[in-house]
Design an enzyme around this catalytic site. Structure first.
Site, short mmCIF file in Angstrom:
data_model
loop_
_atom_site.label_atom_id
_atom_site.label_comp_id
_atom_site.label_asym_id
_atom_site.label_seq_id
_atom_site.Cartn_x
_atom_site.Cartn_y
_atom_site.Cartn_z
N GLY A 40 0.83 -1.19 0.00
CA GLY A 40 0.00 0.00 0.00
C GLY A 40 0.87 1.25 0.00
O GLY A 40 2.06 1.21 0.36
N CYS A 41 0.29 2.37 -0.41
CA CYS A 41 1.09 3.60 -0.50
C CYS A 41 1.52 4.11 0.87
O CYS A 41 2.69 4.46 1.08
CB CYS A 41 0.31 4.67 -1.26
SG CYS A 41 -1.37 4.97 -0.66
N TYR A 42 0.61 4.14 1.84
CA TYR A 42 1.00 4.53 3.19
C TYR A 42 2.04 3.57 3.78
O TYR A 42 3.05 4.02 4.34
CB TYR A 42 -0.22 4.59 4.11
CG TYR A 42 -1.08 5.82 4.00
CD1 TYR A 42 -0.56 7.10 4.18
CD2 TYR A 42 -2.45 5.71 3.75
CE1 TYR A 42 -1.37 8.22 4.11
CE2 TYR A 42 -3.27 6.83 3.68
CZ TYR A 42 -2.73 8.09 3.86
OH TYR A 42 -3.53 9.20 3.79
#
Length: 342
Positions: A145-147
């Site tokens: 995921g980006c986070y």
């Protein structure tokens, strides 16, 4: 003949960023482009910036359409990749940009996503210890995921070096593209412009167990993560401020030394010079995570700030980087560390 490559979900933000990168990749030949409700329309109606591909007609996302390719990128809503990937041959490299195969803990998946767990694939964050080796020759890859990309790279070196207590607090701001392309009232320009807002507060954001998984592995013990995401009035980018209680005796010099050692030689993750702090503008369009460290001596806390483009290194760039490794290509092929400014 290049490596025949398909992109499922080509009309979305992640799919568009994948195609932007693939269009300049010297080894990948772009094959089928598919979509859900946008099937039957031209790509240019959804991705007008992709001029060389604008006339391509989007096909329906089916196993039959995706078959016959060497490499398939899945840029689909969570929960859709698992059933589709199960129908693709084991000889095909499948790279899932969704969440379906990121988590090792089936119970955590079911608690946060509410559907049966589709299984765990090699994790596409090669900068974490042991993951680059696991990607070599892999036929299935789960893109982070980006986070978690930003947060894991921000705190993993501190945990791996034994500098931090196993209790992290993260506050991160993200651009609106992180929520996908579907129309949502809270993402309208009139709602976002000139305003910031928190969401997923109190440990409810779906990326939380992924952060816990990565940081616990780095620490060699369970790590808790209190994560508060915020929505910023920008289209793309993440700025994550990550803190953890420092263990006794930790110094700012030791902290910086740990990060210098952790990212020495890494092409896409790095520590900025002292006194220079990451900004999302530094990473726009680039496959980079930029970091800076500090020791808050009064509070006894380690502070690490990370910036990443959520669509580039945070999704599509990380996907291509991992695919390069799996296929035995140079890791940096087709990717850039050069951002866009202003």
């Amino acid at each position: 003949m290049g490596i025949r490559t398909a992109v499922a979900g080509a009309s979305g933000y992640a799919g568009g960023e994948l195609l932007r990168i693939l269009a300049g990749h010297p080894e990948f030949e772009i094959g089928a482009l598919t979509a859900g409700s946008n099937a039957g329309t031209e790509l240019g109606a959804h991705q007008p910036h992709l001029r060389s591909l604008a006339g391509r007609v989007l096909a329906e996302t089916t196993p039959e359409t995706l078959s016959g390719h060497d490499l398939v990128f899945l840029a689909l809503p969570h929960g859709q990749s698992g059933p589709l990937a199960a129908q693709l041959g084991e000889d095909v490299l499948v790279v899932d940009c969704g969440a379906d195969h990121r988590l090792r803990d089936a119970a955590a998946w079911e608690a946060f996503y509410g559907t049966p767990h589709a299984g765990t694939w090699p994790y596409g964050l090669p900068e974490l210890s042991g993951h680059r080796e696991a990607l070599r020759g892999a036929r299935r890859i789960a893109v982070p995921g980006c986070y978690p990309t930003a947060v894991s790279l921000a705190l993993a070196p501190a945990y791996a070096a034994g500098l931090a207590e196993p209790d992290a607090v993260v506050v991160a701001a993200s651009g609106t593209s992180g929520a996908g392309r579907a129309l949502k009232p809270h993402l309208l320009g009139s709602e976002v412009m000139g305003s910031m807002s928190a969401y997923g507060v109190g440990g409810t954001h779906r990326h939380t167990p992924e952060m816990v998984q990565n940081l616990s592995a780095a620490a060699g013990e369970p790590v808790t993560v209190s994560f508060t995401p915020t929505l910023a009035p920008m289209s793309r980018g993440i700025l994550a401020t990550c803190t953890a209680k420092a263990r006794p005796g930790v110094t700012a010099e030791a902290l910086r030394a740990a990060y210098t050692a952790a990212y020495a030689g890494e092409p896409f993750a790095g520590l900025l010079p002292e006194g220079r702090w990451p900004a999302t503008s530094m990473t726009l369009g680039a496959n980079t995570v930029l970091l800076q460290t500090a020791l808050d001596e009064a509070a006894g806390r380690i502070v690490v700030v990370a910036a990443v483009d959520n669509l580039a290194k945070g999704t599509a760039g990380g996907a291509v980087q991992s695919a390069n490794i799996a296929l035995g290509l140079p890791e940096e092929l087709g990717l850039t560390t050069i951002g866009v400014s202003p």
